[in-house]
Design a protein around this motif. Structure first.
Motif, mmCIF file in Angstrom:
data_model
loop_
_atom_site.group_PDB
_atom_site.id
_atom_site.type_symbol
_atom_site.label_atom_id
_atom_site.label_comp_id
_atom_site.label_asym_id
_atom_site.label_seq_id
_atom_site.Cartn_x
_atom_site.Cartn_y
_atom_site.Cartn_z
ATOM 1 N N GLU A 120 0.868 -1.186 0.000
ATOM 2 C CA GLU A 120 0.000 0.000 0.000
ATOM 3 C C GLU A 120 0.897 1.227 0.000
ATOM 4 O O GLU A 120 1.853 1.300 0.768
ATOM 5 N N TYR A 121 0.596 2.179 -0.867
ATOM 6 C CA TYR A 121 1.357 3.424 -0.958
ATOM 7 C C TYR A 121 0.458 4.595 -0.582
ATOM 8 O O TYR A 121 -0.635 4.726 -1.112
ATOM 9 N N LYS A 122 0.925 5.429 0.331
ATOM 10 C CA LYS A 122 0.202 6.635 0.734
ATOM 11 C C LYS A 122 1.180 7.800 0.689
ATOM 12 O O LYS A 122 2.225 7.760 1.321
ATOM 13 N N ASP A 123 0.837 8.838 -0.048
ATOM 14 C CA ASP A 123 1.698 10.013 -0.131
ATOM 15 C C ASP A 123 1.198 11.068 0.856
ATOM 16 O O ASP A 123 0.877 12.194 0.484
ATOM 17 N N ARG A 124 1.083 10.658 2.105
ATOM 18 C CA ARG A 124 0.620 11.552 3.152
ATOM 19 C C ARG A 124 0.991 10.984 4.515
ATOM 20 O O ARG A 124 1.567 9.921 4.614
ATOM 21 N N HIS A 125 0.649 11.715 5.553
ATOM 22 C CA HIS A 125 0.900 11.295 6.935
ATOM 23 C C HIS A 125 -0.083 10.177 7.286
ATOM 24 O O HIS A 125 -1.285 10.307 7.084
ATOM 25 N N LEU A 126 0.399 9.077 7.799
ATOM 26 C CA LEU A 126 -0.428 7.918 8.132
ATOM 27 C C LEU A 126 -0.894 8.011 9.579
ATOM 28 O O LEU A 126 -0.084 8.196 10.486
ATOM 29 N N MET A 186 -6.490 5.497 9.508
ATOM 30 C CA MET A 186 -6.108 5.115 8.149
ATOM 31 C C MET A 186 -5.503 3.722 8.147
ATOM 32 O O MET A 186 -5.765 2.924 7.239
ATOM 33 N N ILE A 194 -6.739 0.527 5.968
ATOM 34 C CA ILE A 194 -5.829 -0.145 5.034
ATOM 35 C C ILE A 194 -5.743 -1.631 5.344
ATOM 36 O O ILE A 194 -5.852 -2.469 4.454
ATOM 37 N N ILE A 218 3.350 -0.994 4.156
ATOM 38 C CA ILE A 218 2.747 0.303 3.890
ATOM 39 C C ILE A 218 3.857 1.334 3.783
ATOM 40 O O ILE A 218 4.624 1.525 4.717
ATOM 41 N N CYS A 277 4.640 5.263 3.326
ATOM 42 C CA CYS A 277 3.944 6.537 3.505
ATOM 43 C C CYS A 277 4.964 7.658 3.664
ATOM 44 O O CYS A 277 6.156 7.418 3.809
ATOM 45 N N ARG A 278 4.469 8.883 3.651
ATOM 46 C CA ARG A 278 5.351 10.037 3.839
ATOM 47 C C ARG A 278 5.861 10.075 5.274
ATOM 48 O O ARG A 278 7.045 10.211 5.529
#
Length: 71
Positions: free
Chosen positions: A9-15, A19, A23, A39, A41-42
């Motif tokens: 899973e890729y998230k371009d934000r604060h996890l 969330m 996920i 995961i 993330c940023r």
């Protein structure tokens, strides 16, 4: 020969913790025989690292940036 299924899973934000719950639930439904969820993330909240052990599947968090909680 042993086989492993790994869900990514890729998230371009604060996890955040909510969330993470979403996920993990979605990935377990999509890939029920997965042995691990990775995961990327940023950044991640401190509660994420505390919650990882509460799941029945292995979860790896790869955060690109450090957060103030990491200090």
């Amino acid at each position: 020969m042993a086989r492993q299924k790994i869900a990514l899973e890729y998230k371009d934000r604060h996890l955040t913790r909510p969330m993470l719950d979403q996920i993990v639930g979605a990935q377990l439904r999509a890939v029920p025989d997965a042995t691990e969820i990775i995961i990327r993330c940023r950044s991640a909240a401190k509660t994420i690292y505390e919650a990882v052990d509460s799941y029945s599947i292995r979860i790896t968090i790869v955060a690109r940036e450090k957060t103030p909680q990491d200090s």
